[in-house]
Motif scaffolding. Structure first.
Motif, PDB file in Angstrom:
ATOM      1  N   LYS A 193       0.893  -1.234  -0.242  1.00 51.58           N
ATOM      2  CA  LYS A 193       0.061  -0.086   0.101  1.00 51.58           C
ATOM      3  C   LYS A 193       0.786   1.262   0.195  1.00 51.58           C
ATOM      4  O   LYS A 193       0.464   2.272  -0.684  1.00 51.58           O
ATOM      5  CB  LYS A 193      -0.726  -0.025   1.258  1.00 51.58           C
ATOM      6  CG  LYS A 193      -2.129   1.147   1.105  1.00 51.58           C
ATOM      7  CD  LYS A 193      -2.850   0.977   2.370  1.00 51.58           C
ATOM      8  CE  LYS A 193      -3.927  -0.082   2.035  1.00 51.58           C
ATOM      9  NZ  LYS A 193      -5.174  -0.020   3.093  1.00 51.58           N
ATOM     10  N   LEU A 194       2.018   1.073   0.691  1.00 54.46           N
ATOM     11  CA  LEU A 194       3.205   2.517   0.780  1.00 54.46           C
ATOM     12  C   LEU A 194       3.541   2.583  -0.798  1.00 54.46           C
ATOM     13  O   LEU A 194       3.714   3.712  -1.135  1.00 54.46           O
ATOM     14  CB  LEU A 194       4.124   2.144   1.810  1.00 54.46           C
ATOM     15  CG  LEU A 194       5.015   3.121   1.932  1.00 54.46           C
ATOM     16  CD1 LEU A 194       4.536   4.540   2.230  1.00 54.46           C
ATOM     17  CD2 LEU A 194       6.175   2.649   2.909  1.00 54.46           C
ATOM     18  N   ALA A 195       3.822   1.676  -1.232  1.00 48.03           N
ATOM     19  CA  ALA A 195       4.434   1.810  -2.815  1.00 48.03           C
ATOM     20  C   ALA A 195       3.356   2.114  -3.749  1.00 48.03           C
ATOM     21  O   ALA A 195       3.660   2.861  -4.548  1.00 48.03           O
ATOM     22  CB  ALA A 195       5.027   0.178  -3.088  1.00 48.03           C
ATOM     23  N   THR A 196       1.926   1.498  -3.718  1.00 49.58           N
ATOM     24  CA  THR A 196       1.382   2.253  -4.471  1.00 49.58           C
ATOM     25  C   THR A 196       0.404   3.223  -4.293  1.00 49.58           C
ATOM     26  O   THR A 196      -0.115   4.066  -5.162  1.00 49.58           O
ATOM     27  CB  THR A 196       0.072   0.727  -4.622  1.00 49.58           C
ATOM     28  OG1 THR A 196      -0.591   0.640  -3.433  1.00 49.58           O
ATOM     29  CG2 THR A 196       0.771  -0.446  -5.320  1.00 49.58           C
ATOM     30  N   ASN A 197       0.106   3.566  -2.989  1.00 50.76           N
ATOM     31  CA  ASN A 197      -0.581   4.794  -2.692  1.00 50.76           C
ATOM     32  C   ASN A 197      -0.202   5.336  -1.458  1.00 50.76           C
ATOM     33  O   ASN A 197      -0.833   5.160  -0.377  1.00 50.76           O
ATOM     34  CB  ASN A 197      -2.137   4.483  -2.723  1.00 50.76           C
ATOM     35  CG  ASN A 197      -2.840   5.722  -2.294  1.00 50.76           C
ATOM     36  OD1 ASN A 197      -2.274   6.880  -2.307  1.00 50.76           O
ATOM     37  ND2 ASN A 197      -4.125   5.627  -2.340  1.00 50.76           N
ATOM     38  N   SER A 240      -5.494   5.151   5.419  1.00 51.27           N
ATOM     39  CA  SER A 240      -5.473   3.980   6.339  1.00 51.27           C
ATOM     40  C   SER A 240      -3.991   3.880   6.992  1.00 51.27           C
ATOM     41  O   SER A 240      -3.730   3.179   7.962  1.00 51.27           O
ATOM     42  CB  SER A 240      -5.847   2.764   5.647  1.00 51.27           C
ATOM     43  OG  SER A 240      -5.221   2.443   4.720  1.00 51.27           O
ATOM     44  N   LEU A 241      -3.038   4.390   6.007  1.00 53.15           N
ATOM     45  CA  LEU A 241      -1.736   4.275   6.563  1.00 53.15           C
ATOM     46  C   LEU A 241      -1.123   5.409   7.533  1.00 53.15           C
ATOM     47  O   LEU A 241      -0.293   5.050   8.431  1.00 53.15           O
ATOM     48  CB  LEU A 241      -0.330   4.631   5.473  1.00 53.15           C
ATOM     49  CG  LEU A 241      -0.692   3.560   4.163  1.00 53.15           C
ATOM     50  CD1 LEU A 241       0.098   3.964   3.319  1.00 53.15           C
ATOM     51  CD2 LEU A 241      -0.323   2.404   4.926  1.00 53.15           C
TER      52      LEU A 241
END
Length: 64
Positions: free
Chosen positions: A3-7, A12-13
């Motif tokens: 998720k960090l890499a894509t968005n 939510s992060l």
């Protein structure tokens, strides 16, 4: 990490830039949905991400 890499701006992060670090740029995100653990990472000038620490919120708040 996906998720960090894509968005990296996904709500939510709970992405936070840590104060006091201008170079390198240091950020924290939540790792678990219950917010018990988070990680800190450094973002390089060329966009590379270096993992710094993973641990409980209490631990990272002391030494992030």
């Amino acid at each position: 990490m996906r998720k960090l890499a894509t968005n990296p701006r996904a709500g939510s992060l709970r992405l936070h830039k840590l104060n006091g670090y201008s170079n390198p740029n240091v950020f924290t995100i939540d790792v678990t949905t219950n917010k018990a653990y988070k990680l800190s990472y450094e973002k390089g000038e060329n966009g590379d991400i270096l993992l710094r620490r993973v641990g409980t919120h209490k631990l990272l708040n002391k030494v992030a």
